[in-house]
Design a protein around this motif. Structure first.
Motif, mmCIF file in Angstrom:
data_model
loop_
_atom_site.group_PDB
_atom_site.id
_atom_site.type_symbol
_atom_site.label_atom_id
_atom_site.label_comp_id
_atom_site.label_asym_id
_atom_site.label_seq_id
_atom_site.Cartn_x
_atom_site.Cartn_y
_atom_site.Cartn_z
ATOM 1 N N ALA A 84 15.711 -11.825 39.291
ATOM 2 C CA ALA A 84 16.057 -11.178 40.564
ATOM 3 C C ALA A 84 17.275 -10.268 40.415
ATOM 4 N N HIS A 85 18.272 -10.722 39.664
ATOM 5 C CA HIS A 85 19.529 -9.973 39.551
ATOM 6 C C HIS A 85 19.312 -8.610 38.891
ATOM 7 N N ILE A 86 18.555 -8.566 37.811
ATOM 8 C CA ILE A 86 18.279 -7.291 37.139
ATOM 9 C C ILE A 86 17.577 -6.335 38.090
ATOM 10 N N ALA A 87 16.616 -6.853 38.849
ATOM 11 C CA ALA A 87 15.909 -5.997 39.811
ATOM 12 C C ALA A 87 16.863 -5.441 40.864
ATOM 13 N N ASP A 88 17.760 -6.278 41.349
ATOM 14 C CA ASP A 88 18.719 -5.818 42.357
ATOM 15 C C ASP A 88 19.643 -4.741 41.793
ATOM 16 N N ILE A 89 20.101 -4.933 40.554
ATOM 17 C CA ILE A 89 20.951 -3.921 39.917
ATOM 18 C C ILE A 89 20.185 -2.617 39.731
ATOM 19 N N HIS A 90 18.950 -2.706 39.298
ATOM 20 C CA HIS A 90 18.137 -1.495 39.125
ATOM 21 C C HIS A 90 17.932 -0.784 40.461
ATOM 22 N N ALA A 91 17.688 -1.552 41.512
ATOM 23 C CA ALA A 91 17.506 -0.950 42.835
ATOM 24 C C ALA A 91 18.775 -0.226 43.281
ATOM 25 N N GLU A 92 19.929 -0.838 43.036
ATOM 26 C CA GLU A 92 21.197 -0.190 43.396
ATOM 27 C C GLU A 92 21.381 1.113 42.615
ATOM 28 N N ILE A 93 21.018 1.104 41.353
ATOM 29 C CA ILE A 93 21.132 2.325 40.531
ATOM 30 C C ILE A 93 20.200 3.410 41.061
ATOM 31 N N ILE A 94 18.988 3.026 41.429
ATOM 32 C CA ILE A 94 18.026 3.992 41.974
ATOM 33 C C ILE A 94 18.585 4.643 43.234
ATOM 34 N N LEU A 95 19.066 3.837 44.152
ATOM 35 C CA LEU A 95 19.583 4.378 45.417
ATOM 36 C C LEU A 95 20.802 5.268 45.180
ATOM 37 N N ALA A 96 21.659 4.882 44.242
ATOM 38 C CA ALA A 96 22.830 5.707 43.927
ATOM 39 C C ALA A 96 22.405 7.052 43.336
ATOM 40 N N LEU A 98 19.496 8.604 43.845
ATOM 41 C CA LEU A 98 18.869 9.393 44.906
ATOM 42 C C LEU A 98 19.939 10.041 45.792
ATOM 43 N N GLU A 99 20.994 9.295 46.073
ATOM 44 C CA GLU A 99 22.093 9.872 46.858
ATOM 45 C C GLU A 99 22.748 11.016 46.090
ATOM 46 N N LYS A 100 22.961 10.823 44.797
ATOM 47 C CA LYS A 100 23.552 11.876 43.965
ATOM 48 C C LYS A 100 22.665 13.114 43.933
ATOM 49 N N TRP A 101 21.356 12.907 43.878
ATOM 50 C CA TRP A 101 20.409 14.020 43.823
ATOM 51 C C TRP A 101 20.121 14.601 45.211
ATOM 52 N N ASN A 102 20.691 13.978 46.250
ATOM 53 C CA ASN A 102 20.485 14.419 47.631
ATOM 54 C C ASN A 102 19.008 14.359 48.021
ATOM 55 N N ILE A 103 18.367 13.251 47.641
ATOM 56 C CA ILE A 103 16.954 13.043 47.956
ATOM 57 C C ILE A 103 16.825 11.736 48.728
ATOM 58 N N GLY A 139 12.962 -8.528 35.965
ATOM 59 C CA GLY A 139 13.459 -7.496 36.877
ATOM 60 C C GLY A 139 12.365 -7.252 37.898
ATOM 61 N N ASP A 140 12.150 -8.224 38.776
ATOM 62 C CA ASP A 140 10.958 -8.316 39.618
ATOM 63 C C ASP A 140 10.731 -7.103 40.505
ATOM 64 N N GLY A 141 9.490 -6.611 40.510
ATOM 65 C CA GLY A 141 9.134 -5.409 41.275
ATOM 66 C C GLY A 141 9.270 -5.575 42.769
ATOM 67 N N ASP A 142 9.027 -6.783 43.305
ATOM 68 C CA ASP A 142 9.168 -6.995 44.747
ATOM 69 C C ASP A 142 10.601 -6.774 45.198
ATOM 70 N N HIS A 143 11.551 -7.221 44.408
ATOM 71 C CA HIS A 143 12.961 -7.033 44.757
ATOM 72 C C HIS A 143 13.317 -5.550 44.787
ATOM 73 N N ILE A 144 12.835 -4.800 43.801
ATOM 74 C CA ILE A 144 13.106 -3.354 43.771
ATOM 75 C C ILE A 144 12.475 -2.675 44.974
ATOM 76 N N SER A 145 11.237 -3.037 45.267
ATOM 77 C CA SER A 145 10.521 -2.399 46.373
ATOM 78 C C SER A 145 11.187 -2.662 47.721
ATOM 79 N N VAL A 146 11.538 -3.922 47.962
ATOM 80 C CA VAL A 146 12.147 -4.270 49.252
ATOM 81 C C VAL A 146 13.522 -3.634 49.397
ATOM 82 N N LYS A 147 14.310 -3.655 48.328
ATOM 83 C CA LYS A 147 15.680 -3.147 48.412
ATOM 84 C C LYS A 147 15.724 -1.627 48.553
ATOM 85 N N THR A 148 14.771 -0.926 47.948
ATOM 86 C CA THR A 148 14.762 0.545 48.030
ATOM 87 C C THR A 148 13.885 1.064 49.157
#
Length: 393
Positions: A84-96, A98-103, A139-148
């Motif tokens: 779960a933790h790896i997925a949450d970290i990956h989700a945070e990186i994705i969102l960061a 996207l914000e940097k890319w203004n998307i 790095g569970d896909g459900d965690h990434i999907s829900v968080k992003t």
């Protein structure tokens, strides 16, 4: 119909899709994110890399992963927590990013997450009669999907094994789609922790396409650089350049049965690790070798293993296109060129693909095939689509 299932259906009909491919390899250095605009599917696919980011992991996070990485015995609670933790970290990186890319996340059709490989266990390695090929990425896909809030495809390697493969190399499918040529024989070599390549003959004969692991890539080079020089990798091979190859140690390193097994085949740090290296040093009575000599010999081990495999799979001339972290090691690249004098050696940039982004792009392509394509028959791997689908709600 479920709203998310409707979105999946609509996505498959779109002229193009925005897909984020994620890759974190056995080098454990960070997460690669490739934002791809993909049109079509199969051999009619076109891909444009819109953004790319390589985000290094904090040292504490790397040590967390190392506590369960490539080990036969681990703390089961820690492994469960890291899924779960790896997925949450990956989700945070994705969102960061996207914000940097203004998307806004709502503009992304889906995420294709490779996950973090923890253990790779093909039957050729585990040798247990009643157990199949196996591999584990967390790095569970459900965690990434829900968080992003973005539909996520993950766990691609399980389907490959279920369909008869060893779970690797998956580069085969993207290589065939993007890099097949009628004018030259091509080898797409990715030097990550493990070195793998796809051979694409110019006649496009499926019977002659091969995708396989060759042996160690950066895994031992990085381990020795860290152990003896307190750096994460040997930058441009500067330490190896200062050493001398010990031929006796090299011969022992290359004597493992893996190197005589039939292609295609896979391996991992479960085999090629410091324990393997230290046992070879002991067998070669090479304990007195200097640190630069050990690193020079290890780098030569990677170069010889790759060149040996390439010479065995084809007597035809080919152009070698490099990607992955090892492609940035100029000393290693020089040795490959010297060992393959009849081949032009260059980065995948020559084909319009960022060599650092190639693996992340691959998973975006695999997700695209699952969503709107079909099972690709390459002639060299299972005919299947891959990736489990996780919905945000």
């Amino acid at each position: 119909m479920n709203l998310m299932l409707s979105r999946l259906s609509d996505m498959s009909q779109k002229e193009s899709r925005l897909i984020i491919g994620l890759m974190s390899g056995t080098s454990l250095d960070g997460l690669d994110l490739a934002l791809c605009k993909i049109k079509g599917s199969g051999f009619n696919t076109s891909m444009e890399l819109m953004q790319f980011e390589s985000v290094p992991y904090p040292s504490a996070f790397i040590e967390d992963i190392r506590s369960v990485f490539s080990k036969r015995l681990v703390d089961l609670e820690k492994l469960t927590l890291l899924n779960a933790h790896i997925a949450d970290i990956h989700a945070e990186i994705i969102l960061a990013c996207l914000e940097k890319w203004n998307i806004p996340p709502s503009e992304i059709d889906c995420i294709a997450s490779h996950g973090q490989t923890i253990y790779h266990a093909p039957k050729r390695l585990h040798q247990q009669k009643y157990y199949p090929n196996a591999t584990l990425q967390i790095g569970d896909g459900d965690h990434i999907s829900v968080k992003t809030g973005i539909i996520t495809l993950s766990d691609f390697r399980q389907k490959h094994i279920a369909a008869g493969g060893e779970g690797a190399p998956l580069a085969l499918y993207g290589d065939v789609i993007l890099f097949s040529s009628s004018t030259e024989n091509r080898v797409l070599l990715n030097i990550g922790g493990i070195a793998n390549f796809t051979f694409l003959p110019s006649d496009k004969s499926h019977a002659r396409i091969i995708s396989t692991d060759a042996g160690p890539g950066n895994t031992l080079i990085d381990a020795l650089a860290n152990k003896y020089f307190d750096v994460p990798y040997d930058d441009n091979g500067k330490f190896a350049r200062g050493g001398k190859v010990d031929e006796n140690l090299l011969k022992i390193l290359l004597s493992h049965p893996f190197f005589t097994q039939d292609y295609p085949k896979t391996t991992g740090p479960e085999l090629f690790n410091l324990l393997y290296f230290n046992e070879a040093v002991k067998a070669a009575k090479a304990e007195s070798l200097s640190s630069p000599d050990l690193l020079a010999t290890t780098t030569e081990f990677t170069a010889r293993a790759i060149s040996k495999a390439l010479n065995e799979i084809s007597s035809l001339p080919f152009t070698l296109y490099l990607s992955g972290g090892g492609s940035r090691n100029s000393y290693l690249v020089e040795r490959l060129q010297q060992l393959l004098p009849d081949s032009a050696v260059m980065l995948t940039e020559a084909l319009g693909i960022n060599p650092d982004a190639k693996e992340a792009i691959l998973f975006a392509l695999l997700a695209n095939e699952t969503l709107c394509g079909s099972a690709i028959d390459t002639g060299a791997g299972p005919v299947t689509t891959m990736g489990k689908i996780s919905l945000p709600i």
